[in-house]
Design a protein around this motif. Structure first.
Motif, PDB file in Angstrom:
ATOM      1  N   CYS A  22       8.101  -4.567  -6.511  1.00  0.00           N
ATOM      2  CA  CYS A  22       8.977  -3.545  -6.197  1.00  0.00           C
ATOM      3  C   CYS A  22      10.281  -4.093  -5.443  1.00  0.00           C
ATOM      4  N   ALA A  23      11.385  -4.214  -6.259  1.00  0.00           N
ATOM      5  CA  ALA A  23      12.506  -5.004  -5.733  1.00  0.00           C
ATOM      6  C   ALA A  23      13.513  -3.732  -5.307  1.00  0.00           C
ATOM      7  N   ALA A  24      13.903  -3.852  -4.319  1.00  0.00           N
ATOM      8  CA  ALA A  24      14.613  -2.982  -3.576  1.00  0.00           C
ATOM      9  C   ALA A  24      16.438  -3.328  -3.425  1.00  0.00           C
ATOM     10  N   SER A  25      17.019  -2.294  -3.255  1.00  0.00           N
ATOM     11  CA  SER A  25      18.449  -2.613  -3.146  1.00  0.00           C
ATOM     12  C   SER A  25      19.239  -2.011  -1.967  1.00  0.00           C
ATOM     13  N   MET A  26      18.297  -1.557  -0.902  1.00  0.00           N
ATOM     14  CA  MET A  26      18.849  -0.975   0.284  1.00  0.00           C
ATOM     15  C   MET A  26      19.536  -1.811   1.200  1.00  0.00           C
ATOM     16  N   PHE A  27      20.517  -1.579   2.144  1.00  0.00           N
ATOM     17  CA  PHE A  27      20.592  -2.336   3.000  1.00  0.00           C
ATOM     18  C   PHE A  27      19.670  -2.209   4.173  1.00  0.00           C
ATOM     19  N   HIS A  28      19.577  -3.159   5.210  1.00  0.00           N
ATOM     20  CA  HIS A  28      18.717  -3.179   6.231  1.00  0.00           C
ATOM     21  C   HIS A  28      17.195  -2.812   5.792  1.00  0.00           C
ATOM     22  N   PHE A  29      16.881  -3.722   4.637  1.00  0.00           N
ATOM     23  CA  PHE A  29      15.649  -3.616   4.234  1.00  0.00           C
ATOM     24  C   PHE A  29      14.427  -3.412   5.022  1.00  0.00           C
ATOM     25  N   ASP A  30      14.577  -4.234   6.591  1.00  0.00           N
ATOM     26  CA  ASP A  30      13.643  -4.453   7.450  1.00  0.00           C
ATOM     27  C   ASP A  30      13.254  -3.023   7.774  1.00  0.00           C
ATOM     28  N   ASP A  31      14.076  -2.002   8.018  1.00  0.00           N
ATOM     29  CA  ASP A  31      14.009  -0.735   8.765  1.00  0.00           C
ATOM     30  C   ASP A  31      12.848   0.260   7.629  1.00  0.00           C
ATOM     31  N   TYR A  32      12.747  -0.201   6.605  1.00  0.00           N
ATOM     32  CA  TYR A  32      11.902   0.655   5.759  1.00  0.00           C
ATOM     33  C   TYR A  32      10.192   0.217   5.795  1.00  0.00           C
ATOM     34  N   ILE A  33       9.691   1.049   5.241  1.00  0.00           N
ATOM     35  CA  ILE A  33       8.231   0.988   4.989  1.00  0.00           C
ATOM     36  C   ILE A  33       8.253   1.362   3.263  1.00  0.00           C
ATOM     37  N   VAL A  34       7.535   0.527   2.658  1.00  0.00           N
ATOM     38  CA  VAL A  34       7.369   0.325   1.102  1.00  0.00           C
ATOM     39  C   VAL A  34       5.949   0.686   0.855  1.00  0.00           C
ATOM     40  N   ALA A  35       5.871   1.715  -0.038  1.00  0.00           N
ATOM     41  CA  ALA A  35       4.271   2.065  -0.496  1.00  0.00           C
ATOM     42  C   ALA A  35       4.038   1.755  -1.946  1.00  0.00           C
ATOM     43  N   TRP A  36       2.972   1.611  -2.358  1.00  0.00           N
ATOM     44  CA  TRP A  36       2.388   1.938  -3.585  1.00  0.00           C
ATOM     45  C   TRP A  36       1.706   3.087  -4.004  1.00  0.00           C
ATOM     46  N   PHE A  37       1.963   3.813  -4.950  1.00  0.00           N
ATOM     47  CA  PHE A  37       1.186   5.064  -5.381  1.00  0.00           C
ATOM     48  C   PHE A  37       0.711   4.810  -6.776  1.00  0.00           C
ATOM     49  N   ARG A  38      -0.053   5.538  -7.194  1.00  0.00           N
ATOM     50  CA  ARG A  38      -0.533   5.467  -8.782  1.00  0.00           C
ATOM     51  C   ARG A  38      -0.981   6.988  -8.971  1.00  0.00           C
ATOM     52  N   GLN A  39      -0.728   7.147 -10.239  1.00  0.00           N
ATOM     53  CA  GLN A  39      -1.136   8.545 -10.892  1.00  0.00           C
ATOM     54  C   GLN A  39      -1.548   8.491 -12.361  1.00  0.00           C
ATOM     55  N   VAL A  40      -2.533   9.262 -12.396  1.00  0.00           N
ATOM     56  CA  VAL A  40      -3.209   9.268 -13.571  1.00  0.00           C
ATOM     57  C   VAL A  40      -2.860  10.454 -14.332  1.00  0.00           C
TER      58      VAL A  40
END
Length: 130
Positions: A22-40
């Motif tokens: 998951c490649a992200a573009s936001m500034f201050h990347f450290d301030d974020y939480i990143v999650a994985w979801f899945r859907q059938v």
């Protein structure tokens, strides 16, 4: 502007492995939480793992615990999901999502729900054949 791009999906046989990115573009990347979801199709979107970029706090749903590993490369602003011992029931579209991190155990404080994440990437298909 926050943009997320998930890639790395594909088709594998049961027992195989894939690594999603998951490649992200936001500034201050450290301030974020990143999650994985899945859907059938026809089912609710399931939260399977998240990582907080600042302190690398992680969480795994029981369905993927031990088999999947989430990690972050802050320099590359990329979160990875290493998926091992894949099962046919792992077949789904996988999405990465992000939001500002509040320092809490997200699954306890918020329930790890899709609505808690304001930024989403396009999904990547994972197909596991038996």
């Amino acid at each position: 502007e926050v943009q997320l791009q998930a890639y790395g999906g594909g088709s594998v046989q049961a027992g195989g492995s894939l690594r999603l990115s998951c490649a992200a573009s936001m500034f201050h990347f450290d301030d974020y939480i990143v999650a994985w979801f899945r859907q059938v199709p026809g089912e609710e979107r399931e939260g399977i793992s998240y990582i907080s970029n600042s302190d690398s706090k992680t969480y795994y749903a029981n369905s993927v615990k031990v088999r999947f590993t989430i990690s972050v490369d802050n320099a590359k602003k990329t979160v990875y999901l290493q998926m091992n011992s894949l099962k046919p029931e792992d077949t789904a579209i996988y999405y990465c999502a992000a939001d500002l991190y509040d320092g809490t155990d997200w699954h306890l404080s918020r329930g790890f729900r899709p609505n808690d994440f304001g930024y989403w990437g396009r999904g990547t298909q994972v197909t596991v054949s038996s």
